[in-house]
Design an enzyme around this catalytic site. Structure first.
Site, mmCIF file in Angstrom:
data_model
loop_
_atom_site.group_PDB
_atom_site.id
_atom_site.type_symbol
_atom_site.label_atom_id
_atom_site.label_comp_id
_atom_site.label_asym_id
_atom_site.label_seq_id
_atom_site.Cartn_x
_atom_site.Cartn_y
_atom_site.Cartn_z
ATOM 1 N N LYS A 85 -0.759 -0.984 -13.874
ATOM 2 C CA LYS A 85 -1.463 -0.826 -12.598
ATOM 3 C C LYS A 85 -2.948 -1.172 -12.697
ATOM 4 O O LYS A 85 -3.634 -0.767 -13.615
ATOM 5 C CB LYS A 85 -1.303 0.644 -12.188
ATOM 6 C CG LYS A 85 -2.315 1.169 -11.220
ATOM 7 C CD LYS A 85 -1.774 1.158 -9.823
ATOM 8 C CE LYS A 85 -2.907 1.185 -8.814
ATOM 9 N NZ LYS A 85 -2.542 0.477 -7.603
ATOM 10 N N GLU A 107 -5.785 6.093 5.405
ATOM 11 C CA GLU A 107 -5.709 4.882 4.578
ATOM 12 C C GLU A 107 -4.680 3.871 5.085
ATOM 13 O O GLU A 107 -4.743 2.702 4.755
ATOM 14 C CB GLU A 107 -5.440 5.246 3.114
ATOM 15 C CG GLU A 107 -4.208 6.069 2.895
ATOM 16 C CD GLU A 107 -4.214 6.801 1.560
ATOM 17 O OE1 GLU A 107 -4.486 6.174 0.527
ATOM 18 O OE2 GLU A 107 -3.929 8.016 1.558
ATOM 19 N N TYR A 160 0.832 -1.200 0.000
ATOM 20 C CA TYR A 160 0.000 0.000 0.000
ATOM 21 C C TYR A 160 0.870 1.255 0.000
ATOM 22 O O TYR A 160 1.893 1.320 0.667
ATOM 23 C CB TYR A 160 -0.941 0.025 1.234
ATOM 24 C CG TYR A 160 -2.114 0.940 0.985
ATOM 25 C CD1 TYR A 160 -3.350 0.433 0.589
ATOM 26 C CD2 TYR A 160 -1.972 2.322 1.076
ATOM 27 C CE1 TYR A 160 -4.415 1.290 0.317
ATOM 28 C CE2 TYR A 160 -3.022 3.181 0.797
ATOM 29 C CZ TYR A 160 -4.246 2.660 0.423
ATOM 30 O OH TYR A 160 -5.290 3.505 0.142
HETATM 31 P P1 IOT Z 1 -3.420 -1.094 -4.589
HETATM 32 O O1 IOT Z 1 -2.094 -0.564 -4.940
HETATM 33 O O2 IOT Z 1 -4.182 -1.794 -5.648
HETATM 34 O O3 IOT Z 1 -3.383 -2.034 -3.319
HETATM 35 C C1 IOT Z 1 -2.704 -1.701 -2.155
HETATM 36 C C2 IOT Z 1 -2.115 -2.962 -1.545
HETATM 37 O O4 IOT Z 1 -3.181 -3.825 -1.105
HETATM 38 C C3 IOT Z 1 -1.313 -3.822 -2.506
HETATM 39 O O5 IOT Z 1 0.011 -3.354 -2.627
HETATM 40 C C4 IOT Z 1 -1.404 -5.187 -1.868
HETATM 41 O O6 IOT Z 1 -0.488 -5.336 -0.813
HETATM 42 C C5 IOT Z 1 -2.814 -5.190 -1.308
HETATM 43 N N1 IOT Z 1 -3.756 -5.789 -2.278
HETATM 44 C C6 IOT Z 1 -4.384 -5.158 -3.286
HETATM 45 N N2 IOT Z 1 -5.188 -6.005 -3.963
HETATM 46 C C7 IOT Z 1 -5.067 -7.209 -3.356
HETATM 47 C C8 IOT Z 1 -5.640 -8.508 -3.584
HETATM 48 N N3 IOT Z 1 -6.504 -8.703 -4.551
HETATM 49 N N4 IOT Z 1 -5.292 -9.521 -2.772
HETATM 50 C C9 IOT Z 1 -4.403 -9.303 -1.764
HETATM 51 N N5 IOT Z 1 -3.842 -8.108 -1.518
HETATM 52 C C10 IOT Z 1 -4.154 -7.080 -2.287
HETATM 53 C C11 IOT Z 1 -5.113 2.260 -3.767
HETATM 54 C C12 IOT Z 1 -4.768 1.158 -4.636
HETATM 55 O O7 IOT Z 1 -4.864 1.222 -5.826
HETATM 56 O O8 IOT Z 1 -4.270 0.091 -3.985
HETATM 57 N N6 IOT Z 1 -4.014 2.704 -2.986
HETATM 58 C C13 IOT Z 1 -3.017 3.544 -3.599
HETATM 59 C C14 IOT Z 1 -3.093 5.015 -3.316
HETATM 60 C C15 IOT Z 1 -4.366 5.534 -2.835
HETATM 61 C C16 IOT Z 1 -4.486 7.005 -3.113
HETATM 62 N N7 IOT Z 1 -4.348 7.736 -1.914
HETATM 63 C C17 IOT Z 1 -4.068 9.039 -1.852
HETATM 64 N N8 IOT Z 1 -3.944 9.759 -2.956
HETATM 65 N N9 IOT Z 1 -3.892 9.585 -0.687
HETATM 66 C C18 IOT Z 1 -1.654 3.083 -3.086
HETATM 67 O O9 IOT Z 1 -0.692 3.830 -3.238
HETATM 68 O O10 IOT Z 1 -1.564 1.988 -2.584
HETATM 69 MG MG MG Z 2 -0.312 -0.517 -5.463
#
Ligand code: IOT
Ligand code: MG
Length: 506
Positions: free
Chosen positions: A436, A375, A341
């Site tokens: 992504k 978050e 994250y």
């Molecule tokens: P994303 O990067 O898709 O997911 C964050 C984390 O959640 C991943 O790195 C992983 O560790 C876990 N994860 C995601 N999907 C799964 C899955 N299907 N199964 C298991 N683990 C999973 C949103 C996002 O796209 O998350 N977060 C962004 C930023 C948010 C924007 N915030 C802001 N502008 N303040 C991020 O950077 O992570």
């Molecule tokens: Mg990510």
């Protein structure tokens, strides 16, 4: 050395003059509770600690100073080097106490960690967040008393004057303030006067580096960030199969030194990234598990996400909802969980933009607005009894990533180029170049939340506003009014919002 859970994962604490404050601890986070009460002259200290095993290392006292720390530090070795030889700190709170002796309130500028601190030194209360405010900290204060908690719901009954410097007001919780990220708030317990000290700000300057130096910088910082978070137990990394979480898994394997690590991927009956996550798990020889959740079960946890994250931001709740479900289903026993994250914020990964000006604008905007969204809150995984930690938001990793010139983030036609290149030798090629997919897309969460409202009669043009109204209702119920999320009938909440929406349209 980090163990499964930190000594304390949360707290509710009050310091008061002459009368002891009655506390009403309400936590979404699971854990044992230990109550500490102390009278020091006219001053009363009343603490409820939330913890896994032994909470000892989370509370330190010497003379008229007491330090309470929820969470953990990641640069203990560096911090120890600042103290006299033979200084035997038994826990992170001890270390902070010793540093307060030497550096005063500026001690907090030295810390790289994931923590919230409540300290009392004589008649002063000190409240501190880590550089990025990853452990939310809330406070109410008025002359004669200061009450602070890692969950706002625990402060719902307390009274405060509000408007404290270095804080922001909370929705639906009058008088309750949330500390900003990277802040020490000093409050005179008797008189109520405050002083604010800043301990970190996102870097504004940008570094120009040769490609190889930039990729080495990123890999080394991330490697240290992962090592500092990997305990003596088997680490669990939640992976989507994207470059962010796969990089963390690869470095956790390296740090585990021959031990097999666990990985976990979550999907719904409609959407999953199981093949992509499986490819990585196979390559790294992890013990890998897949969890399938129905879309209905996913949506049913919306109240739990608001309960844990204490936010009404629609985008953030859509990112966090699948993670809430994942953490609730992860394991029976408490686990230390690493995630990818946060990588997209300093690298501009959510922003599929090649033009450097637009990319830098997006990164600058996101780094200026992350604060208060919650978050990264550990409460999200603590509802399942776990401790989550996010190496991309390690202070040194974040400093390094944010400060790179935008052309190192988008280069040779690839987003997050510097990270992808840094990790190219650790991961399968398809993972390294995979574009992504956000967790809210990969799990179908955004679409499912929209469908729930559309089916209830909300016009498409009002979807966003309706989602926000749903989250505000949930927040009032499970945070401000202290209801348990299991008691909330989500369909009823949605119907009421939809009813209001269709009236406002006609
Ligand atoms: P994303 O990067 O898709 O997911 C964050 C984390 O959640 C991943 O790195 C992983 O560790 C876990 N994860 C995601 N999907 C799964 C899955 N299907 N199964 C298991 N683990 C999973 C949103 C996002 O796209 O998350 N977060 C962004 C930023 C948010 C924007 N915030 C802001 N502008 N303040 C991020 O950077 O992570
Ligand atoms: Mg990510």
């Amino acid at each position: 050395m980090t163990t499964t859970l930190p000594a304390a994962t949360g707290f509710l604490a009050a310091a008061s003059q002459d009368t002891e404050i009655a506390l009403r601890p309400t936590f979404a986070a699971q854990g044992s509770r230990t109550v500490v009460r102390e009278n020091r002259g006219r001053q009363h200290l009343h603490i409820v600690l939330l913890h896994g095993a032994a909470p000892d290392g989370s509370l330190a006292r010497r003379g008229d100073t007491a330090v309470l720390l929820a969470g953990e530090l990641y640069n203990q070795a560096d911090l120890h080097s600042l103290l006299p030889d033979g200084f035997g700190a038994s826990g992170d709170a001890d270390l902070v106490l010793a540093l307060l002796d030497s550096y005063g309130v500026h001690a907090f500028r030295l810390l790289n960690g994931r923590f919230a601190v409540f300290a009392v030194a004589g008649n002063r209360a000190l409240l501190a967040t880590d550089h990025a405010g990853t452990v939310p900290l809330y406070v109410t204060a008025r002359p004669g008393q200061v009450t602070a908690a890692t969950e706002a719901k625990s402060l719902a009954g307390t009274s405060g004057t509000g408007g404290l410097a270095g804080t922001r007001p909370m929705y639906a919780l009058p008088g309750v303030c949330q500390l900003k990220a990277g802040v020490v708030l000093e409050i005179d317990i008797v008189g109520g006067m405050t002083d604010v000290h800043h301990t970190w700000k996102p870097p504004l300057g940008r570094r120009i580096l040769p490609e190889a130096d930039a990729t080495d910088l990123v890999r080394d910082a991330l490697r240290r960030g992962v090592r500092a978070r990997t305990g003596t137990d088997t680490p669990l990394v939640v992976i989507s199969g994207g470059i962010d979480s796969s990089s963390i898994a690869a470095l956790a394997v390296e740090a585990a030194d021959g031990r097999t690590i666990d990985t976990l991927a979550m999907g719904t009956e409609r959407h999953n990234e199981f093949p992509e996550a499986g490819l990585v798990a196979n390559h790294l020889s992890t013990r890998h598990r897949e969890i399938v959740v129905s879309t209905a079960d996913l949506l049913a946890r919306l109240p739990h996400t608001v309960w844990a994250a204490e936010t009404t931001n629609v985008d953030i709740v859509e990112y966090l909802l699948p993670l809430t479900v994942l953490y609730l289903r992860a394991d029976e026993t408490s686990r230390r969980i690493l995630t990818g994250y946060g990588a997209d914020i300093p690298l501009g990964g959510m922003h599929r933009e090649g033009r450097l000006h637009a990319l830098e604008t997006a990164v600058s905007h996101d780094m200026a607005t992350f604060d208060g969204l919650n978050e990264m809150t550990p409460v999200l995984s603590a509802v399942g009894g776990h401790w989550s930690t996010h190496p991309f938001w390690d202070r040194e990793v974040l400093d390094a990533l944010t400060s790179l010139e935008a052309g190192l983030k988008h280069r040779h036609g690839r987003d997050k180029w510097v990270l992808r290149t840094a990790m190219a030798d650790f991961l399968p090629h398809p993972t390294v170049i995979r574009p992504k997919l956000g967790v809210h897309e990969g799990s179908g969460t955004t679409a499912a939340f929209s469908a729930l409202l559309v089916d209830a009669g909300v016009p498409a043009s009002h979807l966003r506003h309706a989602k926000h109204l749903v989250l505000q209702t949930l927040f009032r119920r499970v945070v401000a009014n202290g209801e348990h999320p299991d008691a909330v009938d989500l369909a009823d909440v949605v119907d009421k919002v939809a009813g209001r929406q269709s009236q406002s349209v006609s």
